[in-house]
Structures are given as C-alpha cells and as structure tokens.
Design a protein around this motif. Structure first.
Motif, PDB file in Angstrom:
ATOM      1  N   THR A   1       3.750 -51.044  60.818  1.00 36.52           N
ATOM      2  CA  THR A   1       4.424 -52.159  60.162  1.00 36.52           C
ATOM      3  C   THR A   1       4.235 -52.041  58.662  1.00 36.52           C
ATOM      4  O   THR A   1       3.237 -51.504  58.180  1.00 36.52           O
ATOM      5  CB  THR A   1       3.869 -53.513  60.647  1.00 36.52           C
ATOM      6  N   GLU A   2       5.215 -52.542  57.931  1.00 32.11           N
ATOM      7  CA  GLU A   2       5.171 -52.522  56.472  1.00 32.11           C
ATOM      8  C   GLU A   2       5.063 -53.935  55.941  1.00 32.11           C
ATOM      9  O   GLU A   2       5.770 -54.826  56.396  1.00 32.11           O
ATOM     10  CB  GLU A   2       6.446 -51.879  55.908  1.00 32.11           C
ATOM     11  N   THR A   3       4.176 -54.129  54.980  1.00 31.45           N
ATOM     12  CA  THR A   3       4.006 -55.409  54.321  1.00 31.45           C
ATOM     13  C   THR A   3       4.209 -55.195  52.832  1.00 31.45           C
ATOM     14  O   THR A   3       3.579 -54.312  52.235  1.00 31.45           O
ATOM     15  CB  THR A   3       2.575 -55.952  54.556  1.00 31.45           C
ATOM     16  N   LYS A   4       5.087 -55.989  52.231  1.00 34.86           N
ATOM     17  CA  LYS A   4       5.335 -55.840  50.789  1.00 34.86           C
ATOM     18  C   LYS A   4       4.059 -56.156  50.018  1.00 34.86           C
ATOM     19  O   LYS A   4       3.401 -57.162  50.265  1.00 34.86           O
ATOM     20  CB  LYS A   4       6.460 -56.764  50.336  1.00 34.86           C
ATOM     21  N   ILE A   5       3.729 -55.256  49.086  1.00 37.34           N
ATOM     22  CA  ILE A   5       2.542 -55.425  48.253  1.00 37.34           C
ATOM     23  C   ILE A   5       2.937 -55.737  46.810  1.00 37.34           C
ATOM     24  O   ILE A   5       2.288 -56.508  46.134  1.00 37.34           O
ATOM     25  CB  ILE A   5       1.678 -54.141  48.287  1.00 37.34           C
ATOM     26  N   GLY A   6       4.018 -55.091  46.338  1.00 39.03           N
ATOM     27  CA  GLY A   6       4.399 -55.300  44.945  1.00 39.03           C
ATOM     28  C   GLY A   6       5.653 -54.533  44.569  1.00 39.03           C
ATOM     29  O   GLY A   6       6.373 -54.021  45.415  1.00 39.03           O
ATOM     30  N   THR A   7       5.861 -54.434  43.237  1.00 42.83           N
ATOM     31  CA  THR A   7       7.058 -53.829  42.685  1.00 42.83           C
ATOM     32  C   THR A   7       6.685 -52.891  41.549  1.00 42.83           C
ATOM     33  O   THR A   7       5.804 -53.207  40.737  1.00 42.83           O
ATOM     34  CB  THR A   7       8.005 -54.923  42.151  1.00 42.83           C
ATOM     35  N   VAL A   8       7.376 -51.754  41.479  1.00 39.37           N
ATOM     36  CA  VAL A   8       7.170 -50.816  40.378  1.00 39.37           C
ATOM     37  C   VAL A   8       7.788 -51.416  39.116  1.00 39.37           C
ATOM     38  O   VAL A   8       8.951 -51.828  39.119  1.00 39.37           O
ATOM     39  CB  VAL A   8       7.807 -49.440  40.690  1.00 39.37           C
ATOM     40  N   THR A   9       6.998 -51.490  38.044  1.00 38.49           N
ATOM     41  CA  THR A   9       7.487 -52.039  36.782  1.00 38.49           C
ATOM     42  C   THR A   9       7.775 -50.951  35.754  1.00 38.49           C
ATOM     43  O   THR A   9       8.522 -51.170  34.816  1.00 38.49           O
ATOM     44  CB  THR A   9       6.463 -53.026  36.183  1.00 38.49           C
ATOM     45  N   HIS A  10       7.181 -49.772  35.939  1.00 38.54           N
ATOM     46  CA  HIS A  10       7.381 -48.670  35.000  1.00 38.54           C
ATOM     47  C   HIS A  10       6.924 -47.373  35.648  1.00 38.54           C
ATOM     48  O   HIS A  10       6.096 -47.401  36.561  1.00 38.54           O
ATOM     49  CB  HIS A  10       6.576 -48.914  33.710  1.00 38.54           C
ATOM     50  N   TYR A  11       7.472 -46.249  35.180  1.00 39.28           N
ATOM     51  CA  TYR A  11       7.021 -44.946  35.662  1.00 39.28           C
ATOM     52  C   TYR A  11       6.711 -44.074  34.460  1.00 39.28           C
ATOM     53  O   TYR A  11       7.535 -43.935  33.554  1.00 39.28           O
ATOM     54  CB  TYR A  11       8.083 -44.281  36.541  1.00 39.28           C
TER      55      TYR A  11
ATOM     56  N   VAL B   1       2.385 -41.451  37.129  1.00 40.36           N
ATOM     57  CA  VAL B   1       1.764 -42.747  37.409  1.00 40.36           C
ATOM     58  C   VAL B   1       2.847 -43.823  37.406  1.00 40.36           C
ATOM     59  O   VAL B   1       3.693 -43.854  36.513  1.00 40.36           O
ATOM     60  CB  VAL B   1       0.681 -43.082  36.355  1.00 40.36           C
ATOM     61  N   ALA B   2       2.795 -44.694  38.405  1.00 35.22           N
ATOM     62  CA  ALA B   2       3.700 -45.840  38.467  1.00 35.22           C
ATOM     63  C   ALA B   2       2.929 -47.091  38.080  1.00 35.22           C
ATOM     64  O   ALA B   2       1.810 -47.306  38.545  1.00 35.22           O
ATOM     65  CB  ALA B   2       4.260 -45.994  39.878  1.00 35.22           C
ATOM     66  N   GLY B   3       3.516 -47.898  37.218  1.00 33.35           N
ATOM     67  CA  GLY B   3       2.977 -49.220  36.934  1.00 33.35           C
ATOM     68  C   GLY B   3       3.458 -50.143  38.039  1.00 33.35           C
ATOM     69  O   GLY B   3       4.662 -50.223  38.308  1.00 33.35           O
ATOM     70  N   VAL B   4       2.535 -50.798  38.721  1.00 27.82           N
ATOM     71  CA  VAL B   4       2.890 -51.652  39.869  1.00 27.82           C
ATOM     72  C   VAL B   4       2.308 -53.042  39.661  1.00 27.82           C
ATOM     73  O   VAL B   4       1.113 -53.186  39.384  1.00 27.82           O
ATOM     74  CB  VAL B   4       2.355 -51.054  41.194  1.00 27.82           C
ATOM     75  N   LEU B   5       3.152 -54.051  39.782  1.00 29.85           N
ATOM     76  CA  LEU B   5       2.691 -55.435  39.761  1.00 29.85           C
ATOM     77  C   LEU B   5       2.440 -55.842  41.206  1.00 29.85           C
ATOM     78  O   LEU B   5       3.365 -55.866  42.030  1.00 29.85           O
ATOM     79  CB  LEU B   5       3.731 -56.351  39.127  1.00 29.85           C
TER      80      LEU B   5
END
Length: 84
Positions: free
Chosen positions: A2-12, A18-22
C-alpha cells in the motif's frame, strides 16, 4: 504494497541528485521504501540519506522540508509515497 502520501517534491538539485521534499503527512525514516510519481517521474527507492538544514536526520515529520538523495530525476510537484 500500500502507498501512503508523505509529501511533495518542491525542488530538484540536478548536480547533487537531491530532491527537496515538503513532508505533509506521516513520518519518513531512513530505510523506508518510497515511490516518487509525477507526470514523467515514476520510480521506487529506499531512503538512504535525508537532511534538514544541511544536517543529517533519520526521521522527518510533517512540516519538515528535507533534502532527499534520489536515484532518478524528480520534478517539482511530484508526489512522494511511503510503501508499506
């Protein structure tokens, strides 16, 4: 799995892979398996390295803006899911 949303990429950061993730939901730990999905992104990986303010962390909570080492190119607005 199962997948649970953790956040969103804000920048790469291309030169660092490296991905910036909120982080918006739940907690993310080193060793967790994640799925990054967007318009043209779609890959799974294990979290090996995370940083907050250039300091290594093993746990990220909602509200944290983390730097996440990624194995493929991530794009702004991609969704990050935790696999369970």
């Amino acid at each position: 799995m199962t997948e649970t949303k953790i956040g969103t990429v804000t920048h790469y950061y291309n030169h660092l892979h490296v991905a910036g993730v909120l982080v918006t939901d739940g907690e993310l730990r080193t060793g967790d398996k994640i799925h990054i999905k967007g318009h043209t992104s779609d890959f799974e990986q294990t979290v090996k390295s995370m940083e907050v303010d250039h300091k290594h962390v093993d746990l990220a909570k909602p509200g944290d803006d983390i730097g996440l080492a990624v194995i493929e190119h991530a794009r702004e607005h991609d969704t990050v899911y935790k696999l369970q």
